[in-house]
Design an enzyme around this catalytic site. Structure first.
Site, PDB file in Angstrom:
ATOM      1  N   ASP A 116       8.894  -0.506  -7.068  1.00  0.00           N
ATOM      2  CA  ASP A 116       7.819  -0.280  -5.465  1.00  0.00           C
ATOM      3  C   ASP A 116       7.410  -1.246  -5.344  1.00  0.00           C
ATOM      4  O   ASP A 116       7.378  -2.487  -5.708  1.00  0.00           O
ATOM      5  CB  ASP A 116       6.850   0.304  -6.135  1.00  0.00           C
ATOM      6  CG  ASP A 116       5.151   0.735  -5.359  1.00  0.00           C
ATOM      7  OD1 ASP A 116       6.227   1.490  -4.289  1.00  0.00           O
ATOM      8  OD2 ASP A 116       4.121   0.842  -5.122  1.00  0.00           O
ATOM      9  N   SER A 117       6.877  -1.784  -4.020  1.00  0.00           N
ATOM     10  CA  SER A 117       7.159  -3.259  -4.034  1.00  0.00           C
ATOM     11  C   SER A 117       5.648  -3.121  -4.174  1.00  0.00           C
ATOM     12  O   SER A 117       4.779  -4.591  -4.742  1.00  0.00           O
ATOM     13  CB  SER A 117       5.801  -2.279  -2.600  1.00  0.00           C
ATOM     14  OG  SER A 117       5.039  -1.225  -2.368  1.00  0.00           O
ATOM     15  N   CYS A 126       9.178   3.893  -3.597  1.00  0.00           N
ATOM     16  CA  CYS A 126       8.680   3.117  -2.198  1.00  0.00           C
ATOM     17  C   CYS A 126       9.053   4.021  -0.754  1.00  0.00           C
ATOM     18  O   CYS A 126      10.291   4.333  -0.798  1.00  0.00           O
ATOM     19  CB  CYS A 126       9.069   1.662  -2.619  1.00  0.00           C
ATOM     20  SG  CYS A 126       8.442   0.824  -1.056  1.00  0.00           S
ATOM     21  N   GLU A 132      -5.117  -1.185  -2.361  1.00  0.00           N
ATOM     22  CA  GLU A 132      -4.792  -2.015  -2.983  1.00  0.00           C
ATOM     23  C   GLU A 132      -5.383  -3.260  -3.442  1.00  0.00           C
ATOM     24  O   GLU A 132      -6.016  -3.645  -4.929  1.00  0.00           O
ATOM     25  CB  GLU A 132      -3.318  -3.092  -2.676  1.00  0.00           C
ATOM     26  CG  GLU A 132      -2.711  -2.409  -2.443  1.00  0.00           C
ATOM     27  CD  GLU A 132      -1.565  -2.896  -3.167  1.00  0.00           C
ATOM     28  OE1 GLU A 132      -0.805  -4.107  -3.286  1.00  0.00           O
ATOM     29  OE2 GLU A 132      -0.635  -1.470  -3.484  1.00  0.00           O
ATOM     30  N   CYS A 185       3.649   8.017   1.302  1.00  0.00           N
ATOM     31  CA  CYS A 185       3.463   6.839   0.786  1.00  0.00           C
ATOM     32  C   CYS A 185       3.002   6.866  -0.632  1.00  0.00           C
ATOM     33  O   CYS A 185       2.330   7.840  -0.889  1.00  0.00           O
ATOM     34  CB  CYS A 185       2.857   6.183   1.464  1.00  0.00           C
ATOM     35  SG  CYS A 185       2.029   4.573   0.819  1.00  0.00           S
ATOM     36  N   HIS A 225       1.230   5.463  -2.381  1.00  0.00           N
ATOM     37  CA  HIS A 225      -0.221   5.242  -2.728  1.00  0.00           C
ATOM     38  C   HIS A 225      -1.235   6.019  -2.033  1.00  0.00           C
ATOM     39  O   HIS A 225      -2.287   5.774  -2.680  1.00  0.00           O
ATOM     40  CB  HIS A 225      -0.557   3.896  -1.840  1.00  0.00           C
ATOM     41  CG  HIS A 225      -0.080   2.581  -2.564  1.00  0.00           C
ATOM     42  ND1 HIS A 225       1.436   2.106  -2.320  1.00  0.00           N
ATOM     43  CD2 HIS A 225      -0.215   1.709  -2.574  1.00  0.00           C
ATOM     44  CE1 HIS A 225       1.380   0.252  -3.289  1.00  0.00           C
ATOM     45  NE2 HIS A 225       0.230   0.526  -2.689  1.00  0.00           N
TER      46      HIS A 225
END
Ligand code: DGL
Length: 274
Positions: free
Chosen positions: A11-12, A74, A159, A193, A195
C-alpha cells in the site's frame, strides 16, 4: 535476502493494513511481507505516471524479497498501475510472478450489496478519476447505477490521526452530503480506499437509515482464498510458517506507532530505502 517465498502486500502507506488484517485472518498459514511506501504517500493526488512508477518500484522490491505473488492493497495503485504492470511488465521481465489488485474482486461481488441497484463509491481522486469502478461494476453488473464521490481530505486526516477528532466531522459530512445529493436511490456505499474503514464510526453518524457501508478487507481476502485454490502453481511455492514482516519507506518508529490503529497486532517494521 529472504529466500522463503512470501505473499507481498503493498500500500502507499498504512491503509493496506486493513486489507492485510482480513487476509491474515482468512489465510493465517502463509508468510507475508507488508510494504508501505509512507515516504511518498499519499498517492491519491499524484499523476498516473508517478503512481505507476512508485507502485512498480515497490512491487519489484517485493519480488526481490522473494514474493512471487503481490497484492496491491491500495485502490489508487490498483486503478492506476495494475493493468500496465500485469500486461506490459510481468510477461517481459517477470514471467511466473503475479500481481493482484483490489478493484476487480470488489466489483465482482458489489452488486449483491444493493437492492435499489444504485451504489455509491467513495475513493481518492486518483481512484475516482480513473473511473475503474464505473467500468468494472458496469462490466459485472450492467443493471447497477454507480455514483462516485472523491474524498481528497479523508486520507490526510487519517494519516495525521485526526480522523477521530471533531475537525474530521466537517469533511466526513461534506463528502457524504455531496455523494447523497447526486442520487436519492443509493442503498449501499463502497469504501473504495483501504484507509476509509477507520472513518466508519464517523461516517455512520451522517448516513440516513437503510444505507449499508461496505469495506473491502473481507471481500479481497475471500477472493484470495479462492485464488489460492485455483492457482496451485503459485500456492505450492509459498512458505507456510505464519510469519509476518513489515517494511516502510518512511520512519520505522513512526510507522510502528501509527500502524496499530490500522492493524490489531503489534507491528515492528524496518525502514527500506528504495
Ligand atoms: N489506501 C489507498 C487506497 O486504497 C490510497 C491512499 C493514498 O492516497 O495514498 O486508495
Amino acid at each position: 535476502m529472504i529466500n522463503k517465498k512470501s505473499i507481498g502486500v503493498f500500500d502507499s502507506g498504512y491503509g493496506g493494513l486493513t486489507v492485510f488484517e482480513s487476509i491474515a485472518k482468512q489465510l493465517p498459514d502463509y508468510n507475508y511481507i507488508y510494504f508501505g511506501d509512507n515516504a511518498r504517500a499519499p498517492y491519491g493526488d499524484h499523476s498516473f505516471e508517478t503512481i505507476y512508477k512508485y507502485t512498480l518500484e515497490c512491487v519489484e522490491w517485493l519480488f526481490a524479497q522473494g514474493c512471487p505473488l503481490v497484492i496491491l492493497a491500495c485502490n489508487t495503485a490498483s486503478a492506476k498501475a495494475l493493468r500496465t504492470i500485469q500486461q506490459k511488465v510481468l510477461p517481459v521481465k517477470y514471467p511466473g510472478y503475479k500481481v493482484l489488485g483490489v478493484i476487480r474482486p470488489t466489483a465482482e461481488v458489489i452488486g449483491g450489496y444493493t437492492e435499489s441497484k444504485t451504489i455509491g463509491v467513495m475513493g481518492t481522486r486518483g481512484t475516482i478519476n480513473s473511473e475503474s469502478y464505473l467500468i468494472e461494476i458496469n462490466h459485472q453488473f450492467p443493471e447497477v447505477n454507480v455514483v462516485q464521490q472523491s474524498c481528497p481530505m479523508w486520507v490526510p486526516l487519517i494519516e495525521n490521526n485526526e480522523h477521530v477528532n471533531e475537525g474530521a466531522d466537517y469533511f466526513v459530512k461534506k463528502y457524504i452530503d455531496q455523494l447523497l445529493a447526486q442520487s436519492g436511490d443509493i442503498d449501499a456505499i463502497l469504501l473504495a480506499c483501504t484507509h476509509y474503514p477507520l472513518l466508519v464510526p464517523k461516517i455512520k453518524g451522517y448516513l440516513p437509515e437503510g444505507i449499508a457501508l461496505v469495506a473491502q478487507g473481507d471481500i479481497v481476502a475471500r477472493s484470495l482464498v479462492d485464488y489460492m485454490k485455483r492457482h496451485s502453481e503459485i500456492e505450492s511455492l509459498l512458505a507456510k510458517d505464519g510469519e509476518m514482516r513489515f517494511y516502510t519507506s518512511g520512519d520505522h518508529e513512526v510507522f510502528d506507532a501509527h500502524a496499530s490503529i490500522f492493524f490489531s497486532k503489534k507491528v515492528v517494521s524496518e525502514q527500506v530505502r528504495l
